[in-house]
Scaffold this motif. Sequence first.
Motif, PDB file in Angstrom:
ATOM      1  N   GLU A 124       0.823  -1.209   0.000  1.00  0.00           N
ATOM      2  CA  GLU A 124       0.000   0.000   0.000  1.00  0.00           C
ATOM      3  C   GLU A 124       0.857   1.258   0.000  1.00  0.00           C
ATOM      4  N   ALA A 125       1.998   1.217   0.712  1.00  0.00           N
ATOM      5  CA  ALA A 125       2.896   2.372   0.770  1.00  0.00           C
ATOM      6  C   ALA A 125       3.855   2.424  -0.414  1.00  0.00           C
ATOM      7  N   GLU A 126       3.751   1.443  -1.331  1.00  0.00           N
ATOM      8  CA  GLU A 126       4.597   1.348  -2.521  1.00  0.00           C
ATOM      9  C   GLU A 126       6.073   1.162  -2.171  1.00  0.00           C
ATOM     10  N   LEU A 127       6.324   0.582  -1.018  1.00  0.00           N
ATOM     11  CA  LEU A 127       7.688   0.200  -0.643  1.00  0.00           C
ATOM     12  C   LEU A 127       8.042  -1.159  -1.219  1.00  0.00           C
ATOM     13  N   LEU A 128       7.036  -1.972  -1.509  1.00  0.00           N
ATOM     14  CA  LEU A 128       7.190  -3.254  -2.181  1.00  0.00           C
ATOM     15  C   LEU A 128       6.247  -3.300  -3.374  1.00  0.00           C
ATOM     16  N   CYS A 129       6.601  -4.141  -4.345  1.00  0.00           N
ATOM     17  CA  CYS A 129       5.760  -4.332  -5.520  1.00  0.00           C
ATOM     18  C   CYS A 129       5.646  -5.829  -5.796  1.00  0.00           C
ATOM     19  N   GLN A 130       4.457  -6.255  -6.204  1.00  0.00           N
ATOM     20  CA  GLN A 130       4.250  -7.658  -6.537  1.00  0.00           C
ATOM     21  C   GLN A 130       4.683  -7.918  -7.967  1.00  0.00           C
ATOM     22  N   VAL A 131       5.326  -9.065  -8.189  1.00  0.00           N
ATOM     23  CA  VAL A 131       5.697  -9.470  -9.546  1.00  0.00           C
ATOM     24  C   VAL A 131       4.826 -10.643  -9.970  1.00  0.00           C
ATOM     25  N   SER A 132       4.831 -10.916 -11.284  1.00  0.00           N
ATOM     26  CA  SER A 132       3.877 -11.870 -11.854  1.00  0.00           C
ATOM     27  C   SER A 132       4.429 -13.291 -11.785  1.00  0.00           C
ATOM     28  N   PHE A 133       4.407 -13.833 -10.592  1.00  0.00           N
ATOM     29  CA  PHE A 133       4.719 -15.257 -10.403  1.00  0.00           C
ATOM     30  C   PHE A 133       3.701 -15.803  -9.416  1.00  0.00           C
ATOM     31  N   ALA A 134       2.846 -16.675  -9.902  1.00  0.00           N
ATOM     32  CA  ALA A 134       1.716 -17.131  -9.094  1.00  0.00           C
ATOM     33  C   ALA A 134       2.159 -18.158  -8.058  1.00  0.00           C
ATOM     34  N   LEU A 135       1.873 -17.867  -6.812  1.00  0.00           N
ATOM     35  CA  LEU A 135       2.083 -18.821  -5.732  1.00  0.00           C
ATOM     36  C   LEU A 135       0.723 -19.287  -5.225  1.00  0.00           C
ATOM     37  N   PRO A 136       0.645 -20.508  -4.733  1.00  0.00           N
ATOM     38  CA  PRO A 136      -0.659 -21.029  -4.304  1.00  0.00           C
ATOM     39  C   PRO A 136      -1.115 -20.425  -2.987  1.00  0.00           C
ATOM     40  N   GLU A 137      -2.417 -20.503  -2.752  1.00  0.00           N
ATOM     41  CA  GLU A 137      -2.918 -20.242  -1.416  1.00  0.00           C
ATOM     42  C   GLU A 137      -2.377 -21.325  -0.482  1.00  0.00           C
ATOM     43  N   ARG A 138      -2.294 -20.993   0.777  1.00  0.00           N
ATOM     44  CA  ARG A 138      -1.925 -21.992   1.766  1.00  0.00           C
ATOM     45  C   ARG A 138      -2.934 -21.933   2.903  1.00  0.00           C
ATOM     46  N   ALA A 139      -3.048 -23.036   3.594  1.00  0.00           N
ATOM     47  CA  ALA A 139      -3.958 -23.096   4.727  1.00  0.00           C
ATOM     48  C   ALA A 139      -3.175 -22.910   6.017  1.00  0.00           C
ATOM     49  N   PHE A 140      -3.765 -22.198   6.955  1.00  0.00           N
ATOM     50  CA  PHE A 140      -3.285 -22.204   8.333  1.00  0.00           C
ATOM     51  C   PHE A 140      -3.956 -23.387   9.040  1.00  0.00           C
ATOM     52  N   HIS A 141      -3.162 -24.164   9.769  1.00  0.00           N
ATOM     53  CA  HIS A 141      -3.675 -25.332  10.472  1.00  0.00           C
ATOM     54  C   HIS A 141      -3.433 -25.189  11.968  1.00  0.00           C
ATOM     55  N   VAL A 142      -4.302 -25.820  12.753  1.00  0.00           N
ATOM     56  CA  VAL A 142      -4.052 -25.980  14.179  1.00  0.00           C
ATOM     57  C   VAL A 142      -3.696 -27.441  14.421  1.00  0.00           C
ATOM     58  N   LEU A 143      -2.637 -27.656  15.189  1.00  0.00           N
ATOM     59  CA  LEU A 143      -2.187 -28.994  15.542  1.00  0.00           C
ATOM     60  C   LEU A 143      -2.570 -29.305  16.982  1.00  0.00           C
ATOM     61  N   ARG A 144      -3.080 -30.516  17.191  1.00  0.00           N
ATOM     62  CA  ARG A 144      -3.295 -31.048  18.536  1.00  0.00           C
ATOM     63  C   ARG A 144      -2.697 -32.441  18.575  1.00  0.00           C
ATOM     64  N   HIS A 145      -2.142 -32.798  19.740  1.00  0.00           N
ATOM     65  CA  HIS A 145      -1.569 -34.132  19.870  1.00  0.00           C
ATOM     66  C   HIS A 145      -2.710 -35.154  19.940  1.00  0.00           C
ATOM     67  N   ARG A 146      -2.568 -36.211  19.175  1.00  0.00           N
ATOM     68  CA  ARG A 146      -3.638 -37.198  19.062  1.00  0.00           C
ATOM     69  C   ARG A 146      -3.929 -37.917  20.380  1.00  0.00           C
ATOM     70  N   ARG A 147      -2.903 -38.085  21.219  1.00  0.00           N
ATOM     71  CA  ARG A 147      -3.061 -38.910  22.417  1.00  0.00           C
ATOM     72  C   ARG A 147      -3.108 -38.111  23.717  1.00  0.00           C
ATOM     73  N   ARG A 148      -2.917 -36.820  23.634  1.00  0.00           N
ATOM     74  CA  ARG A 148      -2.908 -36.030  24.871  1.00  0.00           C
ATOM     75  C   ARG A 148      -4.313 -35.552  25.231  1.00  0.00           C
ATOM     76  N   TYR A 149      -4.448 -35.141  26.466  1.00  0.00           N
ATOM     77  CA  TYR A 149      -5.733 -34.674  26.998  1.00  0.00           C
ATOM     78  C   TYR A 149      -6.236 -33.471  26.205  1.00  0.00           C
ATOM     79  N   ARG A 150      -7.508 -33.479  25.872  1.00  0.00           N
ATOM     80  CA  ARG A 150      -8.140 -32.377  25.136  1.00  0.00           C
ATOM     81  C   ARG A 150      -8.854 -31.482  26.142  1.00  0.00           C
ATOM     82  N   SER A 151      -8.300 -30.328  26.426  1.00  0.00           N
ATOM     83  CA  SER A 151      -8.856 -29.452  27.448  1.00  0.00           C
ATOM     84  C   SER A 151     -10.072 -28.694  26.923  1.00  0.00           C
TER      85      SER A 151
END
Length: 300
Positions: A253-280
């Motif tokens: 927005e401040a024009e300090l950076l500019c995007q170039v034309s190389f498409a990168l995929p979306e990524r997902a944010f995930h939450v991890l929980r231990h399968r065997r530990r107590y679920r609070s």
Amino acid sequence: MTLEQLRIFVAVAERQHVTQAANALNLAQSAASHAISTLEAQYDTKLFDRVGRRISLTEAGQVFLEEARAVLARAEAAELTLSEFGNLKRGTLMVQASQTIASYWLPRHLVAFRRAYPQIQIRLAIDNTAQVAAAVESGEAELGFVEGAVESEHFISTPVARDQMLVVVGPDHPWLGRPNLTAQDLIEGEWVLREQGSGTRSVFEEALIQFGVALDSLRVLLELPSNEAVRSAVEAGFGATAISATVAAPSLEAELLCQVSFALPERAFHVLRHRRRYRSRVADALLAMIAHTPAINVRN
């Protein structure tokens, strides 16, 4: 060996100073010193080297610090199990998150949760994706928020948000104005990237492989441990980077950076929980609140 001794040892080890640790724990300096000397005498092992007024961990002390932290984390988990029966009126939730998530996505959810459950304490630690996963596996954190999926039989991984990745450069970079970047452009270009193990770096490397670019052919001039450091280096005209649109937005927005034309995929944010530990119930409450909060995706 008692939990109190472990708490004192960890406090002293983290501060490298007995008096400061004693003050933080609201103990007399003599009590903290006695706890350390008792441990050393009981097991005939030096935990600290003492040079004048300074102390530093011995090799044994460094190894013991990791174990002591893990034991204290499990003790806190046990305490939480008993304390949370009061309808979420008491308790502590240990959360660890990767940098992009902790700095730009998670805070609004934590603020909303604290307003809903003011008696619940949330302790947030920030690290890269690989270290967040390690914290969840060891029990140091109950919830780990990471960029991208982490494949492990130990985890339940659930997507909680989506994020767009961009390739950005400074305003005087020669790539600006090109309709499309070729594989050779990427190989010949100079790059500033996050460290190995970060989710941002992993997503970018996966995209390069799909584009037919060998990872060892890339000219990586700087590896930096934070999004802000990477962004500042590229703003100063030092190469190109792959970064979250969420992180890049103010600079674009401040024009300090500019995007170039190389498409990168979306990524997902995930939450991890231990399968065997107590679920609070505390963690369940936070995740339920996140699930019912309208998504805010930052895109170009």
